[in-house]
Design an enzyme around this catalytic site. Structure first.
Site, PDB file in Angstrom:
ATOM      1  N   SER A   1       0.805  -1.213   0.000  1.00 49.34           N
ATOM      2  CA  SER A   1       0.000   0.000   0.000  1.00 49.34           C
ATOM      3  C   SER A   1       0.839   1.265   0.000  1.00 49.34           C
ATOM      4  O   SER A   1       0.477   2.257  -0.638  1.00 49.34           O
ATOM      5  CB  SER A   1      -0.949  -0.001   1.210  1.00 49.34           C
TER       6      SER A   1
ATOM      7  N   HIS B   1       0.516   4.430   4.255  1.00 53.72           N
ATOM      8  CA  HIS B   1      -0.110   5.200   3.178  1.00 53.72           C
ATOM      9  C   HIS B   1       0.462   6.616   3.147  1.00 53.72           C
ATOM     10  O   HIS B   1       0.799   7.143   2.089  1.00 53.72           O
ATOM     11  CB  HIS B   1      -1.624   5.259   3.370  1.00 53.72           C
TER      12      HIS B   1
END
Length: 295
Positions: free
Chosen positions: A198, A244
């Protein structure tokens, strides 16, 4: 082996090379084309004539992109080059993800490749010193859905970014963004173990946002997607939003470097600034998390 009926039908031969049989159709004109005449498209392949027509109908934003990103050389790479690095990353990550689904073996693979800050500071934890986990965590995932969503995003983003940037720059962008995600986890959540690509995916999204804005494209939709996905991590448990954040920040920084050093004579500065980013991340992860752990 083909049947006599297939061999006798001229529509089953490439329209540009009548002696070559093929089962593949151009997705624009639906004519049969052989392997030499196929150019990868977002869905399927297209023939040279349709590719020529598509180039002639480029939007003003696409034409500006061609001028700003090196003119003919960049566009030529986009036309002829397949996103090989994207395919390789998809293959390696998916293979490891499938191995993780095997009972008994999957847990062992995850434990060997996941990232946790303790593996960087053996004097402060009971873990051995294994710094490569900063990168290997990108290749393991927590579930099949986790893997599938990240690989879908990688495939979509790689189709656009890799031909534009080139294979080496795209790979560097992916890996350094993933490194940035792991570093941010170590800084903001040093007691958290994390897996997944991610951080690298958010780096690609952020870089595409910056580059798209630079060439004058409409990036509103991408900005909304990036914002929604980032906010999603705050409301769903088990998601390392820190990765993230770190990936997005590093990806945006690398994209800014690329937009400022895109001319051939500036290539050395690209390398230097990319290397400086890696060094900065290593310095941060070496000194900041221990201060947090000890405080």
């Amino acid at each position: 082996m083909t049947t006599p009926e297939f061999a006798s039908n001229r529509e089953n031969f490439c329209y540009r090379h009548p002696d070559r049989q093929s089962f593949v159709l151009c997705q624009r004109c639906m004519r049969t084309i052989c392997g030499e005449c196929q150019t990868p498209a977002p869905v399927g392949v297209i023939c040279p004539e349709c590719m020529k027509a598509e180039r002639q109908n480029r939007t003003p934003a696409q034409k500006r992109a061609a001028r700003r990103w090196g003119g003919g050389s960049t566009i030529a790479a986009t036309r002829s080059g397949k996103p090989i690095v994207t395919y390789a990353l998809l293959a390696v990550t998916s293979f490891i993800g499938l191995l993780q689904l095997i009972p008994g073996l999957g847990d062992a693979i995850t434990s060997q490749l996941l990232f946790a800050a303790g593996y960087l500071y053996p004097s402060l934890s009971l873990y051995p010193f294994e710094p490569w986990r900063l990168l290997t965590a990108m290749f393991v995932h927590g579930s099949f859905i986790h893997l599938a969503l990240n690989m879908l995003a990688l495939w979509m983003l790689g189709q656009s970014l890799e031909p534009m940037l080139g294979r080496a720059r795209f790979l560097a962008l992916y890996l350094i963004s993933g490194l940035g995600g792991s570093v941010m986890v170590a800084v903001l959540a040093p007691s958290t173990a994390t897996v997944g690509a991610s951080g690298a995916i958010f780096g690609l999204m952020a870089s595409l946002l910056i580059i798209g804005r630079h060439i004058g494209a409409n990036v509103t939709g991408l900005l909304v997607i990036l914002g929604v996905n980032f906010a999603f991590g705050f409301f769903v448990g088990g998601i390392a939003w820190q990765a993230h954040l770190g990936g997005a920040i590093v990806g945006a920084l690398l994209a800014l470097i690329l937009t400022r050093t895109k001319r051939p004579e500036q290539r050395i500065w690209q390398i230097i600034l990319f290397a400086a980013t890696v060094v900065l991340l290593i310095v941060v992860v070496a000194f900041v998390p221990p201060l947090i752990i000890l405080s």
